[in-house]
Every structure is written in structure tokens, then in C-alpha cells.
Design an enzyme around this catalytic site. Structure first.
Site, PDB file in Angstrom:
ATOM      1  N   GLY A   1      38.984  40.930  43.226  1.00  0.00           N
ATOM      2  CA  GLY A   1      37.606  41.224  42.842  1.00  0.00           C
ATOM      3  C   GLY A   1      37.615  42.281  41.754  1.00  0.00           C
TER       4      GLY A   1
ATOM      5  N   GLN B   1      34.217  48.612  36.324  1.00  0.00           N
ATOM      6  CA  GLN B   1      35.666  48.833  36.228  1.00  0.00           C
ATOM      7  C   GLN B   1      36.220  48.452  34.858  1.00  0.00           C
ATOM      8  OE1 GLN B   1      36.483  46.780  40.228  1.00  0.00           O
ATOM      9  NE2 GLN B   1      38.116  48.302  40.092  1.00  0.00           N
TER      10      GLN B   1
ATOM     11  N   CYS C   1      42.424  49.111  45.240  1.00  0.00           N
ATOM     12  CA  CYS C   1      41.439  49.001  44.165  1.00  0.00           C
ATOM     13  C   CYS C   1      42.161  48.997  42.827  1.00  0.00           C
ATOM     14  CB  CYS C   1      40.475  50.183  44.241  1.00  0.00           C
ATOM     15  SG  CYS C   1      39.186  50.135  42.988  1.00  0.00           S
ATOM     16  N   LEU C   2      41.768  48.098  41.932  1.00  0.00           N
ATOM     17  CA  LEU C   2      42.431  48.011  40.624  1.00  0.00           C
ATOM     18  C   LEU C   2      42.202  49.281  39.798  1.00  0.00           C
ATOM     19  CD1 LEU C   2      41.797  44.278  39.628  1.00  0.00           C
ATOM     20  CD2 LEU C   2      43.767  45.303  40.780  1.00  0.00           C
TER      21      LEU C   2
ATOM     22  N   HIS D   1      33.184  45.746  48.995  1.00  0.00           N
ATOM     23  CA  HIS D   1      33.950  46.680  48.152  1.00  0.00           C
ATOM     24  C   HIS D   1      33.395  46.679  46.720  1.00  0.00           C
ATOM     25  CE1 HIS D   1      37.944  48.523  46.790  1.00  0.00           C
ATOM     26  NE2 HIS D   1      37.428  48.084  45.650  1.00  0.00           N
TER      27      HIS D   1
ATOM     28  N   HIS E   1      31.158  49.466  44.308  1.00  0.00           N
ATOM     29  CA  HIS E   1      31.473  49.947  42.956  1.00  0.00           C
ATOM     30  C   HIS E   1      30.213  50.084  42.110  1.00  0.00           C
ATOM     31  CE1 HIS E   1      35.764  50.364  42.465  1.00  0.00           C
ATOM     32  NE2 HIS E   1      36.033  49.161  42.922  1.00  0.00           N
TER      33      HIS E   1
HETATM   34 CO    CO Z   1      37.807  48.433  43.593  1.00  0.00          CO
END
Ligand code: CO
Length: 200
Positions: free
Chosen positions: A43, A48, A90-91, A132, A136
Site C-alpha cells: 500500500g 508518501q 511502512c515504506l 494503515h 497516513h
Molecule cells: Co505506511
């Protein structure tokens, strides 16, 4: 386009509702999927990639040749049911994982890229991803949801990430806050509706 890492300021920003979709936004969404697959994610929220808009992409299979590519625009979560602890990463915080307790199933209302309504009860891994990623868009990171002891155990890693961020910023790799605010304002003028309280 690149994935920003904690503590980039946009990760604490309350994203603006999307009010239109055009060819460029579709291209951006396609690039978001590519970045997500490259980093082995399931995701990715728009903030992000430094885009202050309420949308996220997901593919629970984490593979461009498998599963289903899902786009959630202006997601709203309701009807939480049950409770489940499961490991998350998380990326925007590579290499950091922790067990997060969340509702086991939720209802999600959103729109896809074609304006079709999404009105679903989700559970399992998809429920985890939807929660999640929607977090964000409100400026919430998964470690915000950890109990105190677990939060303390990830603190050293967060501090390391902070040092790397400051260093990159000093070297000119990340714009200053004024430049970021101005970039976000441009995106919102094109696609969004400003949040009434943009700072989470
Ligand atoms: Co994340």
C-alpha cells in the site's frame, strides 16, 4: 517521484480531499504503484510521495502480476469490529516493524479513479492495509498506535531516521518547509479541496 521517509513534514499533514481526476493524476497513480512494487510494499498513500491529496493505492499481493490494483480516493472508515494484533511496516520507515492492534474489520467508503463508489466491508490483510493507509492521510504513522513499551523500542530507529533526514536536508536533498508548503498549495489548487485543519 520518490517515496519520502519519516520525518518528512508531509507525513504529519492532513491531506486535502480530491475533487477531480485527470490524465496526469492517473499517471501519478500508475507511478505510485510502480514505486510501491519496487519497494516490496502492499500500500502507498499519496502523501508518501509528497502529494497532499486524500488517496492511496494498494495491492495485497504486492506484485504487479498478481492480486488486484486498488485505488481509494477520499476514503472514510467506519464500523470498526473486533481487534487484531499484527506486524506492520511502512515504506516511509524502511526496516522498522512492530505489532499494531487494530479493528479486525472495518467499512470503507471511497471512490476509484473512474468515480465509481466503493462501499465495502473489509477484513483480513486488506482491512489492515486500508486502515494503515487511511491513517497516513490524516498524518498518523503506525508507530503512533503502539503501546508505550513498544513505542520506546522503536524510538532509537526513529531517531536514526531523523538524523538521516536532517543530513539530507542540509545537503539540499529535501526542500525547506516554505518550499514544501508552496508545492503542496499548487497540488491542492489543481486537484484538491484544502482540509480545514491541515496540520494533524
Ligand atoms: Co505506511
Amino acid at each position: 517521484m520518490q517515496i519520502v521517509h519519516y520525518p518528512h513534514p508531509i507525513l504529519r499533514y492532513r491531506s486535502a480531499a480530491v475533487r477531480r481526476v485527470d490524465a496526469e493524476l492517473r499517471t501519478i497513480v500508475a507511478e505510485m504503484f510502480e514505486l510501491m512494487y519496487e519497494d516490496k510494499g502492499v500500500g502507498l498513500a499519496a502523501n508518501q510521495v509528497n502529494l497532499p491529496l486524500r488517496l492511496f493505492v494498494a495491492n495485497p499481493a504486492g506484485d504487479r502480476d498478481e492480486g488486484e490494483e486498488l485505488v481509494f480516493i477520499n476514503p472514510v472508515i467506519s464500523r470498526p469490529r473486533g481487534s487484531l494484533e499484527s506486524e506492520e511496516g511502512c515504506l516511509s520507515l524502511p526496516g522498522i516493524y512492530a505489532d499494531v492492534t487494530r479493528p479486525a474489520s472495518v467499512h470503507v467508503h471511497a471512490y476509484d479513479l473512474d468515480g465509481n463508489e466503493i462501499d465495502d466491508d473489509v477484513d483480513g490483510f486488506l482491512a489492515r492495509i486500508v486502515q494503515h493507509e487511511t491513517d497516513h492521510l490524516s498524518g498518523t504513522m503506525f508507530f503512533d498506535r503502539l503501546p508505550e513499551a513498544a513505542r520506546l523500542s522503536v524510538e532509537p530507529a526513529l531517531q536514526d531516521s531523523d538524523i538521516v533526514f536532517r543530513q539530507r536536508r542540509t545537503e539540499g536533498g529535501i526542500p525547506d518547509d516554505a518550499q514544501l508548503q508552496s508545492d503542496w498549495a499548487e497540488w491542492i489548487a489543481r486537484y484538491g479541496q484544502p482540509a480545514s485543519d491541515p496540520i494533524a
